[in-house]
Design a protein around this motif. Structure first.
Motif, PDB file in Angstrom:
ATOM      1  N   HIS A  26       0.850  -1.193   0.000  1.00  0.00           N
ATOM      2  CA  HIS A  26       0.000   0.000   0.000  1.00  0.00           C
ATOM      3  C   HIS A  26       0.884   1.241   0.000  1.00  0.00           C
ATOM      4  CE1 HIS A  26      -3.276  -2.696   0.893  1.00  0.00           C
ATOM      5  NE2 HIS A  26      -4.124  -1.693   0.893  1.00  0.00           N
ATOM      6  N   ARG A  27       0.416   2.265  -0.691  1.00  0.00           N
ATOM      7  CA  ARG A  27       1.144   3.530  -0.769  1.00  0.00           C
ATOM      8  C   ARG A  27       0.233   4.681  -0.394  1.00  0.00           C
ATOM      9  NH1 ARG A  27       4.735   2.652  -6.062  1.00  0.00           N
ATOM     10  NH2 ARG A  27       6.043   1.072  -5.128  1.00  0.00           N
ATOM     11  N   VAL A  28       0.869   5.760   0.056  1.00  0.00           N
ATOM     12  CA  VAL A  28       0.156   6.990   0.361  1.00  0.00           C
ATOM     13  C   VAL A  28       0.288   7.906  -0.852  1.00  0.00           C
ATOM     14  CG1 VAL A  28       0.012   8.980   1.902  1.00  0.00           C
ATOM     15  CG2 VAL A  28       0.700   6.736   2.817  1.00  0.00           C
ATOM     16  N   LEU A  29      -0.837   8.355  -1.380  1.00  0.00           N
ATOM     17  CA  LEU A  29      -0.843   9.310  -2.485  1.00  0.00           C
ATOM     18  C   LEU A  29      -1.407  10.632  -1.995  1.00  0.00           C
ATOM     19  CD1 LEU A  29      -2.277   7.127  -5.401  1.00  0.00           C
ATOM     20  CD2 LEU A  29       0.121   7.516  -4.793  1.00  0.00           C
ATOM     21  N   TRP A  30      -0.705  11.700  -2.331  1.00  0.00           N
ATOM     22  CA  TRP A  30      -1.163  13.031  -1.965  1.00  0.00           C
ATOM     23  C   TRP A  30      -2.134  13.505  -3.028  1.00  0.00           C
ATOM     24  CZ3 TRP A  30       1.735  18.272  -2.279  1.00  0.00           C
ATOM     25  CH2 TRP A  30       1.145  19.189  -1.400  1.00  0.00           C
ATOM     26  N   VAL A  31      -3.349  13.819  -2.628  1.00  0.00           N
ATOM     27  CA  VAL A  31      -4.403  14.163  -3.572  1.00  0.00           C
ATOM     28  C   VAL A  31      -4.104  15.457  -4.312  1.00  0.00           C
ATOM     29  CG1 VAL A  31      -6.848  14.749  -3.792  1.00  0.00           C
ATOM     30  CG2 VAL A  31      -6.136  12.903  -2.257  1.00  0.00           C
ATOM     31  N   ARG A  32      -3.552  16.426  -3.634  1.00  0.00           N
ATOM     32  CA  ARG A  32      -3.394  17.756  -4.237  1.00  0.00           C
ATOM     33  C   ARG A  32      -2.434  17.785  -5.413  1.00  0.00           C
ATOM     34  NH1 ARG A  32      -4.364  22.300   0.270  1.00  0.00           N
ATOM     35  NH2 ARG A  32      -6.134  21.279   1.220  1.00  0.00           N
ATOM     36  N   THR A  33      -1.625  16.769  -5.579  1.00  0.00           N
ATOM     37  CA  THR A  33      -0.707  16.751  -6.722  1.00  0.00           C
ATOM     38  C   THR A  33      -1.284  16.014  -7.926  1.00  0.00           C
ATOM     39  OG1 THR A  33       0.402  14.764  -5.919  1.00  0.00           O
ATOM     40  CG2 THR A  33       1.326  16.888  -5.238  1.00  0.00           C
ATOM     41  N   GLY A  34      -2.494  15.518  -7.814  1.00  0.00           N
ATOM     42  CA  GLY A  34      -3.081  14.793  -8.947  1.00  0.00           C
ATOM     43  C   GLY A  34      -4.430  14.204  -8.607  1.00  0.00           C
ATOM     44  N   ALA A  35      -5.435  15.055  -8.376  1.00  0.00           N
ATOM     45  CA  ALA A  35      -6.753  14.581  -7.939  1.00  0.00           C
ATOM     46  C   ALA A  35      -7.371  13.606  -8.940  1.00  0.00           C
ATOM     47  CB  ALA A  35      -7.691  15.754  -7.701  1.00  0.00           C
ATOM     48  N   ARG A  36      -7.234  13.863 -10.226  1.00  0.00           N
ATOM     49  CA  ARG A  36      -7.832  12.977 -11.237  1.00  0.00           C
ATOM     50  C   ARG A  36      -7.125  11.623 -11.275  1.00  0.00           C
ATOM     51  NH1 ARG A  36     -11.508  15.849 -14.060  1.00  0.00           N
ATOM     52  NH2 ARG A  36     -11.257  18.095 -14.055  1.00  0.00           N
ATOM     53  N   ARG A  37      -5.797  11.646 -11.172  1.00  0.00           N
ATOM     54  CA  ARG A  37      -5.025  10.401 -11.155  1.00  0.00           C
ATOM     55  C   ARG A  37      -5.398   9.575  -9.926  1.00  0.00           C
ATOM     56  NH1 ARG A  37      -0.339   9.328  -8.402  1.00  0.00           N
ATOM     57  NH2 ARG A  37      -0.162  11.526  -7.890  1.00  0.00           N
ATOM     58  N   VAL A  38      -5.570  10.246  -8.793  1.00  0.00           N
ATOM     59  CA  VAL A  38      -5.933   9.553  -7.557  1.00  0.00           C
ATOM     60  C   VAL A  38      -7.314   8.918  -7.701  1.00  0.00           C
ATOM     61  CG1 VAL A  38      -6.502   9.892  -5.125  1.00  0.00           C
ATOM     62  CG2 VAL A  38      -4.425  10.893  -6.055  1.00  0.00           C
ATOM     63  N   VAL A  39      -8.267   9.615  -8.310  1.00  0.00           N
ATOM     64  CA  VAL A  39      -9.597   9.050  -8.524  1.00  0.00           C
ATOM     65  C   VAL A  39      -9.496   7.761  -9.330  1.00  0.00           C
ATOM     66  CG1 VAL A  39     -11.772   9.374  -9.793  1.00  0.00           C
ATOM     67  CG2 VAL A  39     -10.937  11.168  -8.266  1.00  0.00           C
ATOM     68  N   ARG A  40      -8.693   7.755 -10.371  1.00  0.00           N
ATOM     69  CA  ARG A  40      -8.530   6.539 -11.189  1.00  0.00           C
ATOM     70  C   ARG A  40      -7.940   5.400 -10.362  1.00  0.00           C
ATOM     71  NH1 ARG A  40      -6.849  10.379 -15.022  1.00  0.00           N
ATOM     72  NH2 ARG A  40      -4.661   9.898 -14.655  1.00  0.00           N
ATOM     73  N   ARG A  41      -6.910   5.698  -9.566  1.00  0.00           N
ATOM     74  CA  ARG A  41      -6.262   4.647  -8.750  1.00  0.00           C
ATOM     75  C   ARG A  41      -7.218   4.087  -7.702  1.00  0.00           C
ATOM     76  NH1 ARG A  41      -0.533   4.854  -8.138  1.00  0.00           N
ATOM     77  NH2 ARG A  41      -0.837   3.136  -6.681  1.00  0.00           N
ATOM     78  N   VAL A  42      -7.941   4.959  -7.016  1.00  0.00           N
ATOM     79  CA  VAL A  42      -8.857   4.510  -5.973  1.00  0.00           C
ATOM     80  C   VAL A  42      -9.993   3.709  -6.589  1.00  0.00           C
ATOM     81  CG1 VAL A  42     -10.512   5.247  -4.205  1.00  0.00           C
ATOM     82  CG2 VAL A  42      -8.274   6.360  -4.361  1.00  0.00           C
ATOM     83  N   THR A  43     -10.583   4.199  -7.664  1.00  0.00           N
ATOM     84  CA  THR A  43     -11.694   3.498  -8.305  1.00  0.00           C
ATOM     85  C   THR A  43     -11.257   2.110  -8.774  1.00  0.00           C
ATOM     86  OG1 THR A  43     -12.715   5.590  -8.951  1.00  0.00           O
ATOM     87  CG2 THR A  43     -13.427   3.619 -10.136  1.00  0.00           C
TER      88      THR A  43
END
Length: 195
Positions: A90-107
């Motif tokens: 598991h990794r920690v992703l900072w949302v503010r540097t890529g909100a759209r990329r984070v949405v794709r990873r979480v989904t």
């Protein structure tokens, strides 16, 4: 799964104090990863795990930076815990540097059956942790391309995160800004827990 549905909608899986939302998320995520019901003495398990997540050693006995308990659960400790209990890094992703990329990873993780911890807060600080629930969680309103269903430890109930609001940093209700997510990577983790 009927028990999970009742527990997630009935407010029974609630954090026992103001600073244990991250540990509460960890206990629920652990049970989901292991395909087991949550512990009978839920509050005691949350407190015990909160002490572990903020101590000098992780669940696997490896050293970690201690953390003041009254500040809640640090995301890197939660990532290490979920790595051990799930067998997936598991990794920690900072949302503010890529909100759209984070949405794709979480989904993608939710569709793959993995719960994801989500840190939310004010404009200045992360203040709360919720657990995005996997798509396959029976009996719970499902995650879609427009929203995620999350377990909120403050109420012990499920609610939704609207993904358009997420991208704009305007979440409601509660804390409006997404900060971090703790998400599994694509590959399997090769260590086995020594518990």
């Amino acid at each position: 799964m009927t028990t999970w549905s009742r527990l997630l909608s009935g407010g029974e899986l609630r954090q026992p104090d103001a600073v244990s939302c991250g540990a509460c998320v960890a206990v629920v995520a652990t049970a989901l990863h292991q395909g087991a019901p949550p512990p009978a003495d839920f509050g005691s398990e949350v407190w015990a795990l909160h002490r572990r997540l903020t101590s000098c050693a992780d669940l696997d006995g490896r050293r970690q930076w201690p953390w003041p308990r009254w500040w809640g659960t640090p995301p890197w400790a939660l990532a290490r815990h979920l790595t051990v209990v799930s067998g997936r890094e598991h990794r920690v992703l900072w949302v503010r540097t890529g909100a759209r990329r984070v949405v794709r990873r979480v989904t993608a993780a939710l569709r793959d059956g993995a719960p994801v911890a989500v840190y939310v807060g004010s404009r200045l600080l992360p203040r709360h942790v919720v657990l995005a629930l996997p798509v396959a969680q029976a009996g719970v309103p499902t995650t879609t391309d427009l929203r995620w269903t999350v377990h909120d430890p403050a109420s012990g109930r499920t609610r939704h995160i609207d993904l358009d609001a997420w991208r704009r940093g305007r979440l409601t209700p509660g804390w409006p800004r997404p900060w971090w997510v703790v998400v599994p990577t694509a590959g399997r983790h090769d260590r086995v827990s020594r518990r």
